[in-house]
Design a protein around this motif. Structure first.
Motif, PDB file in Angstrom:
ATOM      1  N   CYS A   1     -19.596 -60.725 -65.131  1.00 30.52           N
ATOM      2  CA  CYS A   1     -18.651 -60.981 -64.023  1.00 30.52           C
ATOM      3  C   CYS A   1     -19.414 -61.268 -62.718  1.00 30.52           C
ATOM      4  O   CYS A   1     -19.368 -60.468 -61.776  1.00 30.52           O
ATOM      5  CB  CYS A   1     -17.741 -59.781 -63.811  1.00 30.52           C
ATOM      6  N   PRO A   2     -20.107 -62.397 -62.641  1.00 29.05           N
ATOM      7  CA  PRO A   2     -20.880 -62.676 -61.422  1.00 29.05           C
ATOM      8  C   PRO A   2     -20.009 -62.756 -60.178  1.00 29.05           C
ATOM      9  O   PRO A   2     -20.486 -62.487 -59.075  1.00 29.05           O
ATOM     10  CB  PRO A   2     -21.561 -64.012 -61.727  1.00 29.05           C
ATOM     11  N   CYS A   3     -18.731 -63.075 -60.343  1.00 28.61           N
ATOM     12  CA  CYS A   3     -17.848 -63.164 -59.177  1.00 28.61           C
ATOM     13  C   CYS A   3     -17.700 -61.798 -58.497  1.00 28.61           C
ATOM     14  O   CYS A   3     -17.603 -61.720 -57.269  1.00 28.61           O
ATOM     15  CB  CYS A   3     -16.489 -63.736 -59.566  1.00 28.61           C
ATOM     16  N   ILE A   4     -17.717 -60.726 -59.271  1.00 26.51           N
ATOM     17  CA  ILE A   4     -17.633 -59.381 -58.685  1.00 26.51           C
ATOM     18  C   ILE A   4     -18.918 -59.067 -57.932  1.00 26.51           C
ATOM     19  O   ILE A   4     -18.885 -58.542 -56.819  1.00 26.51           O
ATOM     20  CB  ILE A   4     -17.345 -58.320 -59.770  1.00 26.51           C
ATOM     21  N   THR A   5     -20.048 -59.404 -58.529  1.00 18.51           N
ATOM     22  CA  THR A   5     -21.334 -59.162 -57.873  1.00 18.51           C
ATOM     23  C   THR A   5     -21.405 -59.909 -56.542  1.00 18.51           C
ATOM     24  O   THR A   5     -21.776 -59.327 -55.516  1.00 18.51           O
ATOM     25  CB  THR A   5     -22.501 -59.599 -58.784  1.00 18.51           C
ATOM     26  N   VAL A   6     -21.042 -61.180 -56.538  1.00 19.13           N
ATOM     27  CA  VAL A   6     -21.069 -61.980 -55.309  1.00 19.13           C
ATOM     28  C   VAL A   6     -20.115 -61.392 -54.274  1.00 19.13           C
ATOM     29  O   VAL A   6     -20.457 -61.274 -53.089  1.00 19.13           O
ATOM     30  CB  VAL A   6     -20.730 -63.460 -55.594  1.00 19.13           C
ATOM     31  N   GLY A   7     -18.926 -61.000 -54.688  1.00 24.87           N
ATOM     32  CA  GLY A   7     -17.960 -60.411 -53.762  1.00 24.87           C
ATOM     33  C   GLY A   7     -18.467 -59.133 -53.128  1.00 24.87           C
ATOM     34  O   GLY A   7     -18.327 -58.925 -51.913  1.00 24.87           O
ATOM     35  N   ARG A   8     -19.077 -58.281 -53.933  1.00 23.17           N
ATOM     36  CA  ARG A   8     -19.617 -57.018 -53.398  1.00 23.17           C
ATOM     37  C   ARG A   8     -20.763 -57.270 -52.429  1.00 23.17           C
ATOM     38  O   ARG A   8     -20.851 -56.633 -51.374  1.00 23.17           O
ATOM     39  CB  ARG A   8     -20.089 -56.123 -54.546  1.00 23.17           C
TER      40      ARG A   8
END
Length: 151
Positions: free
Chosen positions: A37-44
């Motif tokens: 889930c790279p989108c979660i990493t980027v968001g955080r």
């Protein structure tokens, strides 16, 4: 909400990243999160780097949508790596940041995530959670005097 801008994380030597670019094995949880889930990493990352002015969910959604373009996701994630690198005076360049994100997005994201963690942030808490944790021991307001003032 009142954001406290003093939360900067633990100081490191200027110029040096706390972990290597391919040091994914040192943090299995962020590596797995980024892989699936790279989108979660980027968001955080965005929420911490932007000191709460970016929403984890909104940035993650924009990143997820940009994954369907050729250069979009690398541009978005690179923006936060570059901003964090400048905040902490880390070695590198904007061109190098972009190339890392374009050719090895997962390694670049996990290195950025690990850097924030090594600097004292609990990244999943987000900016407000880290500010609250940082200020937990600080008394706010004037002390209460019981019984009023007497001579």
């Amino acid at each position: 909400m009142g954001r406290v801008m003093e939360v900067k994380g633990k100081p490191q030597a200027d110029g040096e990243w706390s972990t290597g670019f391919c040091g994914c094995c040192s943090d299995c949880s962020s590596c797995c999160l980024t892989c699936w889930c790279p989108c979660i990493t980027v968001g955080r990352i965005a929420e911490i780097v932007d000191q709460g002015s970016s929403s984890c969910c909104a940035t993650g959604a924009v990143y997820m949508l940009s994954m369907y373009t050729v250069f979009g996701s690398a541009c978005i994630s690179c923006k936060y790596r570059t901003k964090m690198r400048k905040q902490y005076n880390l070695k590198g360049s904007e061109c190098g940041d972009y190339l890392k994100h374009f050719f090895c997005e997962l390694c670049a994201l996990t290195q950025t995530y690990r850097e924030l963690t090594k600097r004292g942030f609990d990244v999943p808490l987000g900016w407000d959670g880290n500010v609250a944790r940082h200020n937990a021991g600080v008394a706010m307001g004037a002390p209460v005097v019981e019984g009023g003032m007497r001579r």
